[in-house]
Scaffold this motif. Structure first.
Motif, PDB file in Angstrom:
ATOM      1  N   LEU A 164       0.942  -1.250   0.052  1.00 46.93           N
ATOM      2  CA  LEU A 164       0.083   0.031   0.097  1.00 46.93           C
ATOM      3  C   LEU A 164       0.661   1.283  -0.018  1.00 46.93           C
ATOM      4  CD1 LEU A 164      -3.217  -0.231   2.288  1.00 46.93           C
ATOM      5  CD2 LEU A 164      -2.942  -0.307  -0.102  1.00 46.93           C
ATOM      6  N   THR A 165       0.548   2.302  -0.770  1.00 50.87           N
ATOM      7  CA  THR A 165       1.465   3.532  -1.065  1.00 50.87           C
ATOM      8  C   THR A 165       0.378   4.588  -0.922  1.00 50.87           C
ATOM      9  OG1 THR A 165       1.204   3.342  -3.185  1.00 50.87           O
ATOM     10  CG2 THR A 165       3.018   2.281  -2.238  1.00 50.87           C
ATOM     11  N   PRO A 166      -0.188   4.724   0.140  1.00 52.05           N
ATOM     12  CA  PRO A 166      -1.288   6.051   0.249  1.00 52.05           C
ATOM     13  C   PRO A 166      -0.489   7.296   0.298  1.00 52.05           C
ATOM     14  CG  PRO A 166      -1.165   4.964   2.369  1.00 52.05           C
ATOM     15  CD  PRO A 166      -0.526   4.047   1.267  1.00 52.05           C
TER      16      PRO A 166
ATOM     17  N   ASN B 252       3.748   4.829  -9.413  1.00 50.20           N
ATOM     18  CA  ASN B 252       4.726   5.290  -8.324  1.00 50.20           C
ATOM     19  C   ASN B 252       6.011   5.462  -9.044  1.00 50.20           C
ATOM     20  OD1 ASN B 252       2.942   5.983  -6.024  1.00 50.20           O
ATOM     21  ND2 ASN B 252       2.895   3.792  -5.743  1.00 50.20           N
ATOM     22  N   ALA B 253       6.463   4.928 -10.032  1.00 54.66           N
ATOM     23  CA  ALA B 253       7.583   4.910 -10.612  1.00 54.66           C
ATOM     24  C   ALA B 253       7.398   4.682 -12.100  1.00 54.66           C
ATOM     25  CB  ALA B 253       8.541   3.736 -10.145  1.00 54.66           C
ATOM     26  N   THR B 254       7.516   5.877 -13.007  1.00 54.02           N
ATOM     27  CA  THR B 254       7.280   6.147 -14.283  1.00 54.02           C
ATOM     28  C   THR B 254       8.369   6.506 -15.161  1.00 54.02           C
ATOM     29  OG1 THR B 254       5.962   7.727 -14.152  1.00 54.02           O
ATOM     30  CG2 THR B 254       4.783   5.684 -14.389  1.00 54.02           C
ATOM     31  N   HIS B 255       8.435   6.640 -16.558  1.00 54.35           N
ATOM     32  CA  HIS B 255       9.810   7.024 -17.059  1.00 54.35           C
ATOM     33  C   HIS B 255       9.416   8.761 -17.306  1.00 54.35           C
ATOM     34  CE1 HIS B 255      11.824   3.458 -18.353  1.00 54.35           C
ATOM     35  NE2 HIS B 255      10.562   2.829 -18.418  1.00 54.35           N
TER      36      HIS B 255
ATOM     37  N   VAL C 292       6.804  11.291   1.628  1.00 49.97           N
ATOM     38  CA  VAL C 292       6.085   9.773   1.640  1.00 49.97           C
ATOM     39  C   VAL C 292       6.459   8.842   0.277  1.00 49.97           C
ATOM     40  CG1 VAL C 292       3.779   8.685   1.639  1.00 49.97           C
ATOM     41  CG2 VAL C 292       4.323  10.570   3.435  1.00 49.97           C
ATOM     42  N   TRP C 293       6.108   9.814  -0.813  1.00 53.58           N
ATOM     43  CA  TRP C 293       6.685   9.173  -1.944  1.00 53.58           C
ATOM     44  C   TRP C 293       8.000   8.431  -2.103  1.00 53.58           C
ATOM     45  CZ3 TRP C 293       4.238  11.632  -6.957  1.00 53.58           C
ATOM     46  CH2 TRP C 293       4.186  10.764  -8.028  1.00 53.58           C
ATOM     47  N   SER C 294       9.070   9.301  -1.689  1.00 57.32           N
ATOM     48  CA  SER C 294      10.441   8.488  -1.904  1.00 57.32           C
ATOM     49  C   SER C 294      10.461   7.604  -0.747  1.00 57.32           C
ATOM     50  CB  SER C 294      11.435   9.544  -1.639  1.00 57.32           C
ATOM     51  OG  SER C 294      11.140  10.188  -0.303  1.00 57.32           O
ATOM     52  N   THR C 295       9.834   7.637   0.421  1.00 54.35           N
ATOM     53  CA  THR C 295      10.038   6.467   1.474  1.00 54.35           C
ATOM     54  C   THR C 295       9.137   5.267   0.828  1.00 54.35           C
ATOM     55  OG1 THR C 295       9.752   8.299   3.119  1.00 54.35           O
ATOM     56  CG2 THR C 295       9.338   5.798   3.820  1.00 54.35           C
ATOM     57  N   TYR C 296       8.186   5.121   0.167  1.00 60.14           N
ATOM     58  CA  TYR C 296       7.499   4.069  -0.153  1.00 60.14           C
ATOM     59  C   TYR C 296       8.495   3.505  -1.361  1.00 60.14           C
ATOM     60  CZ  TYR C 296       3.127   4.467   2.395  1.00 60.14           C
ATOM     61  OH  TYR C 296       2.328   4.757   3.284  1.00 60.14           O
ATOM     62  N   LEU C 297       9.096   4.122  -2.025  1.00 64.10           N
ATOM     63  CA  LEU C 297       9.984   3.646  -3.148  1.00 64.10           C
ATOM     64  C   LEU C 297      11.244   3.004  -2.630  1.00 64.10           C
ATOM     65  CD1 LEU C 297      10.107   6.378  -5.893  1.00 64.10           C
ATOM     66  CD2 LEU C 297       9.080   4.107  -6.136  1.00 64.10           C
ATOM     67  N   THR C 298      11.639   3.564  -1.294  1.00 63.11           N
ATOM     68  CA  THR C 298      12.613   2.802  -0.716  1.00 63.11           C
ATOM     69  C   THR C 298      12.118   1.554  -0.378  1.00 63.11           C
ATOM     70  OG1 THR C 298      13.850   4.604  -0.100  1.00 63.11           O
ATOM     71  CG2 THR C 298      14.291   2.606   1.244  1.00 63.11           C
ATOM     72  N   GLU C 299      11.078   1.346   0.448  1.00 67.94           N
ATOM     73  CA  GLU C 299      10.343   0.107   0.705  1.00 67.94           C
ATOM     74  C   GLU C 299      10.020  -0.688  -0.396  1.00 67.94           C
ATOM     75  OE1 GLU C 299       6.829  -0.449   4.088  1.00 67.94           O
ATOM     76  OE2 GLU C 299       5.988   0.130   2.277  1.00 67.94           O
ATOM     77  N   SER C 300       9.741  -0.291  -1.582  1.00 65.13           N
ATOM     78  CA  SER C 300       9.682  -1.141  -2.778  1.00 65.13           C
ATOM     79  C   SER C 300      10.753  -1.893  -3.013  1.00 65.13           C
ATOM     80  CB  SER C 300       9.001  -0.183  -3.871  1.00 65.13           C
ATOM     81  OG  SER C 300       7.873   0.396  -3.864  1.00 65.13           O
ATOM     82  N   VAL C 301      11.966  -1.135  -3.084  1.00 61.55           N
ATOM     83  CA  VAL C 301      13.098  -1.777  -3.289  1.00 61.55           C
ATOM     84  C   VAL C 301      13.490  -2.881  -2.215  1.00 61.55           C
ATOM     85  CG1 VAL C 301      15.710  -1.319  -3.528  1.00 61.55           C
ATOM     86  CG2 VAL C 301      14.163   0.230  -4.426  1.00 61.55           C
TER      87      VAL C 301
ATOM     88  N   THR D 257      15.619   3.296  -7.367  1.00 63.06           N
ATOM     89  CA  THR D 257      16.269   4.229  -6.555  1.00 63.06           C
ATOM     90  C   THR D 257      16.581   5.411  -7.207  1.00 63.06           C
ATOM     91  OG1 THR D 257      18.427   3.091  -7.603  1.00 63.06           O
ATOM     92  CG2 THR D 257      17.635   2.281  -5.473  1.00 63.06           C
ATOM     93  N   GLU D 258      16.689   5.745  -8.407  1.00 66.41           N
ATOM     94  CA  GLU D 258      16.834   6.912  -9.189  1.00 66.41           C
ATOM     95  C   GLU D 258      15.529   7.705  -9.059  1.00 66.41           C
ATOM     96  OE1 GLU D 258      20.426   6.181 -12.422  1.00 66.41           O
ATOM     97  OE2 GLU D 258      18.200   6.044 -12.911  1.00 66.41           O
ATOM     98  N   GLN D 259      14.295   7.187  -9.188  1.00 62.75           N
ATOM     99  CA  GLN D 259      13.135   7.787  -9.038  1.00 62.75           C
ATOM    100  C   GLN D 259      12.753   7.938  -7.682  1.00 62.75           C
ATOM    101  OE1 GLN D 259       9.793   7.679 -11.131  1.00 62.75           O
ATOM    102  NE2 GLN D 259      11.488   8.162 -12.405  1.00 62.75           N
ATOM    103  N   ARG D 260      13.262   7.244  -6.678  1.00 66.39           N
ATOM    104  CA  ARG D 260      13.083   7.556  -5.495  1.00 66.39           C
ATOM    105  C   ARG D 260      14.079   8.734  -4.995  1.00 66.39           C
ATOM    106  NH1 ARG D 260      16.330   4.886  -1.447  1.00 66.39           N
ATOM    107  NH2 ARG D 260      17.996   5.419  -3.118  1.00 66.39           N
ATOM    108  N   ASP D 261      15.211   9.084  -5.367  1.00 67.51           N
ATOM    109  CA  ASP D 261      16.146  10.262  -5.186  1.00 67.51           C
ATOM    110  C   ASP D 261      15.408  11.495  -5.919  1.00 67.51           C
ATOM    111  OD1 ASP D 261      17.931   8.414  -3.858  1.00 67.51           O
ATOM    112  OD2 ASP D 261      19.146   8.443  -5.725  1.00 67.51           O
ATOM    113  N   LEU D 262      14.708  11.227  -7.057  1.00 64.26           N
ATOM    114  CA  LEU D 262      14.165  12.471  -7.524  1.00 64.26           C
ATOM    115  C   LEU D 262      13.195  13.038  -6.561  1.00 64.26           C
ATOM    116  CD1 LEU D 262      13.990  13.644 -10.389  1.00 64.26           C
ATOM    117  CD2 LEU D 262      12.374  11.875 -10.850  1.00 64.26           C
ATOM    118  N   TYR D 263      12.321  12.538  -5.994  1.00 63.45           N
ATOM    119  CA  TYR D 263      11.337  13.166  -5.162  1.00 63.45           C
ATOM    120  C   TYR D 263      11.903  13.525  -3.779  1.00 63.45           C
ATOM    121  CZ  TYR D 263       8.418  11.359  -8.733  1.00 63.45           C
ATOM    122  OH  TYR D 263       7.774  10.828 -10.075  1.00 63.45           O
ATOM    123  N   ALA D 264      12.870  12.632  -3.372  1.00 65.55           N
ATOM    124  CA  ALA D 264      13.405  13.062  -1.953  1.00 65.55           C
ATOM    125  C   ALA D 264      14.123  14.352  -2.032  1.00 65.55           C
ATOM    126  CB  ALA D 264      14.534  11.813  -1.479  1.00 65.55           C
TER     127      ALA D 264
END
Length: 633
Positions: free
Chosen positions: A257-259, A282-285, A303-312, A341-348
C-alpha cells in the motif's frame, strides 16, 4: 476547427534553444526504444476506436508524424518521449503478463491465470478497454476475465472497466480489487471539483488541439486521454495493508500500500510466480506531478520517496522486470533496482531542497528558479519533467508546507486579476504603450515576459484583438520550447482559445457510474457545494428524508450553508417537510434526474408538510460551468 495552418513557425530564439537540446542530451542512448518495442505482438487493424454511437474516441494513427525528424516547433526531448509513448499494440512483458499500450493515456495490463485473465487498470473508457482486450484475445485466445484490479483512484485506471467486465460478471463472483479508500477518493475527486478539473484538464492534455508538429504531440505520461465517457464498477475486495497476499484465478499477488504518493489511494503489486513488479504510477519514465496542472490534492514527495525505498527493500531482489500503468517496462534485476532508486532520489531531492530553501526565506517562485537537479539525475532520461516539472513541483512542495501566502504583506490582499490588470495597464502608460514594449520583448525572445505583461492588457480589455494576438504568439513560442508535455499543451491551448474562442471541455469525469458510487454523505456534500450562499442568506429550510430501510437524513439550509445530519438529535432541528421514499428516489431528486415537483407522483413516496420547501431548497443551487474562461477574464 482550424488546423495546424493557424499556428506560426518557431521564432529564432526557440529554434536555437531546441537545437541546443539536441546537442546537450544523450540522444544516442536507444535503450528506451528497445524496451518500448520489446515483446511486440501486434496492433489493431482498424486505427479508429469508436463508441456505441460510432464516434471516434481514439485514433491509433494520430501520432504517426512523430516518426519524422523533430522540427523546431517542438522540444526534441519531448518529441523523443512522445515517440516512445506512441508505440501502440500488445506487448509481452514476460510469458503470462501482457500490456496493451498506446490505446489511451494509460496502459492496460493482462495477467494470465488458470482459467482466464486478471485485467489491471482498464484505461479511461469502455471502447478503448474493449479494443485492448479484443487485441489480446486475437493473439492469446478467448480467455474470460476472471478478475479486475485498480491500482489507484485516478480515472485513467478504472474508467474503461465496463469494456472488460459487466455487473453480471461481478454478481457471478468475479472479484474487483482496489487499495483501501479507492472508492471514496475516485468519486469525490471527480465530483466535488470535477467540473473545474475537467476544464483545466482540457488544457493540460490538449485533447482538442490538432495533432501535429505545431500542435499536440503528447502529454509526457502518455499521448492524451480518450474522449469516451468513463465508467466505474465498485471494488469487491479491498487491499488494506502492505504484505497482504491474494490469489485470483491462481495468480499470486503480494501488495504494498502506498497512500499519499501519486494518488491518495494506491498500491504496488509483486507477482512472485513471474518475478515481476507492478509499480502502478509510483515509478514511471518521467518526473511525475506533485500537484497536477488540472488540480488535485498536493502529493507528499517525502512519503513517495519513502515508499520507493520500501519497494526496493521488499521486492528489488525478487524482481526481474518492473512495469507500470504508463510507459514501458524495465528488464533485469540490477536495472530495476537502479531505476527505482533514481526515481526515489528524484522526489526526495525535490522535497528536501525546497524545504532547505524555504527555511532560508525564499518564496515558491524564487525556489522554482533556483533549484537545480543533480547532474547524475539530469543525465537519466526517466527523471526528466515531461509530465510533472521541477518548476511547478517545487512550488507544490512550498504550497504543501506553507500554502499560498509567501509572507509578504503586499501579497496578502491583492486585487483580483481583472481589477489589478486595469490598474497595471494604466500605470504602464496604457494598452498601446504596453503592446509596443511587449512587441519589442517578443522580438528579443523574452516570451515569458510578454506572456506576463500582455496578460494584463487582455484582462483589462479582453476585446483588444492586438493584445490577444500577441499573447497567443507568446504562449505558442513557450509551448514550442517546452520539454514538458502538459506545459506545451497548456500554452498551445491558451493560444488557440485566444485566437478562436473556447474549444470546450472534451471529457467529463462525473459520469453516471461515478455519481452512482457516491455515498449519501458524499452526494449531499456535492449538493451543498452548489448552494449560492448570498442568495440563500435569509433562507431557513429543513427537510427530513425518511429512507425506506435506512436511517433518516435531515438537510437544513440556514445562513447560506446546507448541512445534513444522519439520524436524530438537536442538530437535525424541526423539519418543515418530511419525505418518505426509497434511497434511489432521493438520489434521483438530488442529482436532478427527477424534478422536485414530480417526486410526489413516484410510487412509495409520501410528503408531509410544505412541499414547496423542496423546490425552494433546490432552487438555490448553482450549475457548474464546464466552459469557464481561462485565458480571458
Amino acid at each position: 476547427m482550424p488546423q495546424d495552418s493557424d499556428a506560426k513557425p518557431a521564432q529564432e530564439a526557440v529554434a536555437r534553444a531546441n537545437q541546443a537540446v539536441r546537442r546537450d542530451y544523450p540522444f544516442g542512448d536507444t535503450q528506451d526504444l528497445e524496451d518500448a518495442r520489446r515483446g511486440f505482438m501486434g496492433t489493431a487493424q482498424d486505427p479508429l476506436i469508436r463508441d456505441a454511437t460510432g464516434s471516434a474516441v481514439w485514433d491509433l494513427e494520430a501520432y504517426g508524424f512523430l516518426d519524422r525528424e523533430c522540427p523546431d516547433t517542438a522540444n526534441p526531448s519531448l518529441w523523443r518521449q512522445s515517440r516512445l509513448c506512441s508505440e501502440h499494440g500488445l506487448f509481452e512483458v514476460v510469458e503470462g503478463i501482457y500490456q496493451v499500450r498506446g490505446f489511451d493515456l494509460s496502459n492496460m495490463t493482462i495477467v494470465e491465470g488458470e482459467r482466464g485473465v486478471l485485467v489491471i487498470d482498464p484505461l479511461v473508457c469502455a471502447p478503448t478497454a474493449a479494443a485492448g482486450l479484443a487485441l489480446y484475445r486475437a493473439h492469446r485466445g478467448e480467455r474470460p476475465v476472471t478478475g479486475v484490479l485498480y491500482t489507484h483512484s485516478h480515472v485513467d485506471h478504472f474508467g474503461g472497466v465496463r469494456g472488460v467486465l459487466t455487473d453480471e460478471d461481478v454478481a457471478g463472483g468475479v472479484p474487483v480489487l482496489a487499495p483501501h479508500g479507492f472508492l471514496a477518493h475516485a468519486v469525490s475527486e471527480n465530483v466535488y471539483a470535477g467540473t473545474a478539473m475537467s476544464r483545466r484538464a482540457a488544457y493540460m492534455y490538449g485533447a482538442a488541439l490538432p495533432k501535429g508538429p505545431r500542435g499536440q504531440i503528447g502529454a509526457g505520461l502518455g499521448q492524451s486521454v480518450s474522449t469516451g465517457s468513463p465508467g466505474l464498477i465498485p471494488p469487491t475486495l479491498d487491499i488494506t495493508r502492505t504484505g497482504q497476499t491474494e490469489t485470483v484465478d491462481g495468480i499470486r499477488m503480494v501488495f504494498q500500500l502506498t497512500p499519499g504518493t501519486e494518488a491518495p489511494a494506491e498500491l504496488n503489486i509483486h507477482f512472485p510466480d513471474f518475478s515481476a513488479l507492478c509499480m502502478a504510477e509510483n515509478a514511471t519514465h518521467n518526473l511525475h506531478n506533485l500537484l497536477t496542472l488540472r488540480g488535485a490534492e498536493v502529493r507528499d514527495p517525502h512519503v513517495w520517496s519513502t515508499y520507493l525505498t520500501e519497494s526496493v527493500n521488499l521486492f528489488g531482489e525478487l524482481s526481474d522486470v518492473a512495469f507500470a500503468s504508463h510507459h514501458w517496462p524495465v528488464h533485469g534485476r540490477e536495472r530495476v533496482i537502479t531505476f527505482l532508486t533514481e526515481q526515489r532520489d528524484l522526489y526526495a531531492y525535490l522535497h528536501d531542497q525546497v524545504l532547505r530553501m524555504l527555511n532560508q526565506g525564499f518564496t515558491a517562485p524564487e525556489i522554482a528558479e533556483r533549484i537545480e537537479m543533480p547532474p547524475a539525475l539530469e543525465r537519466v532520461w526517466h527523471t526528466h519533467g515531461y509530465y510533472g516539472s521541477v518548476s511547478h513541483n517545487a512550488k507544490a512542495v512550498y504550497q504543501r508546507y506553507l500554502g499560498w501566502y509567501d509572507g509578504n504583506p503586499a501579497h496578502l490582499w491583492q486585487h483580483p486579476p481583472a481589477e489589478a490588470a486595469r490598474r497595471y495597464v494604466e500605470f504602464m502608460g496604457g494598452a498601446d504603450e504596453v503592446l509596443r514594449r511587449a512587441g519589442q520583448s517578443f522580438d528579443d525572445g523574452d516570451y515569458r515576459w510578454v506572456a506576463e505583461v500582455v496578460n494584463h492588457v487582455v484582462f483589462a480589455d479582453p476585446e483588444n484583438t492586438v493584445a490577444r494576438a500577441l499573447q497567443a504568439d507568446a504562449l505558442e513560442q513557450l509551448g514550442y520550447g517546452s520539454e514538458n508535455g502538459t506545459w506545451r499543451n497548456v500554452y498551445l491551448m491558451g493560444a488557440r482559445e485566444l485566437r478562436h474562442g473556447s474549444l470546450g471541455t472534451p471529457t467529463a469525469t462525473a459520469s453516471p457510474d461515478v455519481l452512482a458510487a457516491l455515498t449519501l454523505d458524499q452526494l449531499v456534500d456535492s449538493v451543498a457545494i452548489r448552494i449560492d450562499g448570498p442568495r440563500a442568506w435569509d433562507a431557513d429550510i429543513t427537510v427530513r428524508w425518511d429512507i425506506h430501510g435506512g436511517e433518516p437524513l435531515t438537510m437544513r439550509l440556514r445562513n447560506g450553508v446546507l448541512i445534513h445530519v444522519v439520524g436524530s438529535g438537536p442538530a437535525a432541528g424541526d423539519p418543515g417537510l418530511v419525505v418518505a421514499l426509497a434511497e434511489t428516489d432521493l438520489r434521483d431528486v438530488l442529482t436532478g434526474a427527477v424534478p422536485p415537483e414530480d417526486l410526489a407522483s413516484r410510487p412509495g413516496v409520501e410528503l408531509v408538510g410544505e412541499a414547496a420547501l423542496l423546490t425552494e431548497l433546490l432552487g438555490y443551487l448553482d450549475d457548474p460551468d464546464p466552459d469557464f474562461a481561462i485565458v480571458t477574464p
